[in-house]
Design a protein around this motif. Structure first.
Motif, short mmCIF file in Angstrom:
data_model
loop_
_atom_site.label_atom_id
_atom_site.label_comp_id
_atom_site.label_asym_id
_atom_site.label_seq_id
_atom_site.Cartn_x
_atom_site.Cartn_y
_atom_site.Cartn_z
N LEU A 74 -6.13 0.33 -7.92
CA LEU A 74 -7.11 -0.17 -6.94
C LEU A 74 -7.21 -1.69 -6.99
CD1 LEU A 74 -9.98 2.48 -7.18
CD2 LEU A 74 -8.49 2.03 -5.23
N ILE A 75 -7.18 -2.25 -8.20
CA ILE A 75 -7.23 -3.71 -8.33
C ILE A 75 -5.99 -4.34 -7.70
CG2 ILE A 75 -7.14 -5.62 -9.98
CD1 ILE A 75 -8.88 -3.91 -11.85
N THR A 131 -5.59 -7.45 -0.57
CA THR A 131 -6.26 -7.07 0.68
C THR A 131 -7.40 -8.03 1.00
OG1 THR A 131 -5.74 -4.72 0.37
CG2 THR A 131 -7.55 -5.25 1.85
N VAL A 132 -8.21 -8.35 -0.01
CA VAL A 132 -9.33 -9.28 0.20
C VAL A 132 -8.81 -10.67 0.53
CG1 VAL A 132 -11.27 -10.42 -0.94
CG2 VAL A 132 -10.91 -7.97 -1.27
N THR A 137 -6.62 -4.03 -4.01
CA THR A 137 -7.81 -4.70 -3.50
C THR A 137 -7.65 -6.22 -3.45
OG1 THR A 137 -9.23 -2.94 -4.34
CG2 THR A 137 -10.27 -5.06 -3.87
N SER A 148 0.83 -1.21 0.00
CA SER A 148 0.00 0.00 0.00
C SER A 148 0.86 1.25 0.00
CB SER A 148 -0.92 0.01 1.23
OG SER A 148 -1.69 -1.17 1.29
#
Length: 359
Positions: free
Chosen positions: A102-103, A109-110, A106, A49
């Motif tokens: 963002l992908i 993270t998920v 994301t 991040s």
């Protein structure tokens, strides 16, 4: 003018100190020095991040600097730079790039969120009701922590003991107000609620534990009262064989055995009269949870802190017993019994410091 320069210099000094001190950390306390699998997963995600955010800042800053320098108005030059309004290429670029970023952020993270939330192993029960996974029931109270090992039938407090190089699963709840369970070096934190049980797992790396002298620090991170900042606990991360020895020693504690030292024996009588209604000195505490009003003191003599915050010696122990409100305002021990004489304090301290496991 001099005053402004002085203030400016002080500001620069404090800014540099902030930058330097932000890099300080201890292996037993810092999230930036992960000591296990869960901590490393969270650390890697944080680095990803940070890299993305810093990259975006650098690119935007460069574009801003180029625009300011290249297209600044000059004397005698009233020409207008080429306008790019409505450019489909540019609109696609500054739409697609943020989506891709963002992908990239994301997806891991998920995946990480589901991985850290996977506690199915603690739900697989054997015929006798035990689990193959090591499970610890954590109960937070004002301002102390209880740790129950249901498979081993052990209850202790203030110092969590875990084996290294294996996942330890936690059931976490609170007995009075909302708290939060966090061991910074080991991994993420989770709320301790009164109305539901939260679950998580942590793992402690053996080599990292050695670097920290096998001792990590844990804290409550939910504002819970005047002594919230003092609601600490310690974590002893031991190799599997040493953890097994600790379990055996706890299971064989004879809580009713009379101390050999006359001073400690007198302290045991005082404890039975004034303290036993709230505290226990048996790791196999059979009382229902609602009756366990204060920390279990079975291995108090082996602990590293008094009340989680004071040096572990008889003098600090007597100070705590004599006036707990002075050290942890709002704690439930304050005013629960009459004053003790200096002699009684000496005797009670001798008994409690003698509560040690057989090696």
């Amino acid at each position: 003018m001099k005053q402004k320069l002085t203030k400016g210099r002080l500001l620069i000094v404090f800014a540099l100190l902030t930058l330097v001190l932000s890099g300080c950390g201890e292996p037993f306390l810092s999230t930036l020095i992960p000591a296990g699998e869960a901590g490393q997963i969270a650390y890697d995600l944080m680095i990803l991040s940070t890299v993305i955010m810093v990259g975006v800042i650098i690119v935007v800053s460069i574009m801003f600097a180029v625009a300011v320098i290249k297209f600044r108005r000059k004397k005698g030059d009233e020409s207008i730079p080429k306008q790019v309004e409505g450019s489909h290429v540019l609109e696609i670029v500054w739409t697609v790039i943020p989506i891709l970023l963002l992908i990239i952020l994301t997806v891991p993270t998920v995946i990480t969120t589901f991985e850290l939330a996977d506690t199915k192993a603690m739900d697989k029960k054997n015929e006798d009701g035990t689990t193959d996974a090591l499970v610890v029931n954590v109960r937070a109270s004002l301002y102390w922590w209880e740790f129950e090992y249901p498979n081993q039938k052990i209850i202790t407090s203030q110092e969590l003991v875990v084996p290294t190089d294996q996942r330890v699963y936690f059931n976490i709840k609170a007995s009075d107000v909302k708290h939060s369970f966090w061991i910074p070096a080991a991994g993420g934190k989770i709320d301790a609620n009164t109305d539901n049980v939260n679950k998580m797992w942590l793992e402690f790396d053996n080599e990292k534990a050695k670097e920290a002298d096998n001792l990590f620090y844990g804290k409550c991170t939910e504002l819970c009262g005047p002594s919230h900042a003092l609601m600490d606990f310690k974590v002893q991360a031991l190799p599997q064989d040493e953890f097994d020895q600790w379990v055996t020693a706890m299971q064989t504690v004879d809580a009713e055995a009379a101390p050999q030292d006359p001073q400690a024996a007198a302290g045991q009588e005082i404890f039975n009269q004034k303290c036993l209604s709230c505290h226990a000195v048996s790791p196999a505490d059979a009382r229902p949870e609602a009756a366990r009003l204060a920390p279990n003191l079975a291995d108090f003599g082996d602990r590293t802190r008094v009340a989680g915050i004071l040096e572990h010696n008889e003098e600090e122990l007597k100070n705590w017993i004599a006036n707990p409100e002075a050290y942890k305002p709002g704690n439930k021990m304050t005013g629960t019994y009459g004053e003790l004489s200096d002699q009684e304090l000496d005797q009670l301290a001798a008994y409690l410091m003698g509560l040690k496991l057989e090696k």
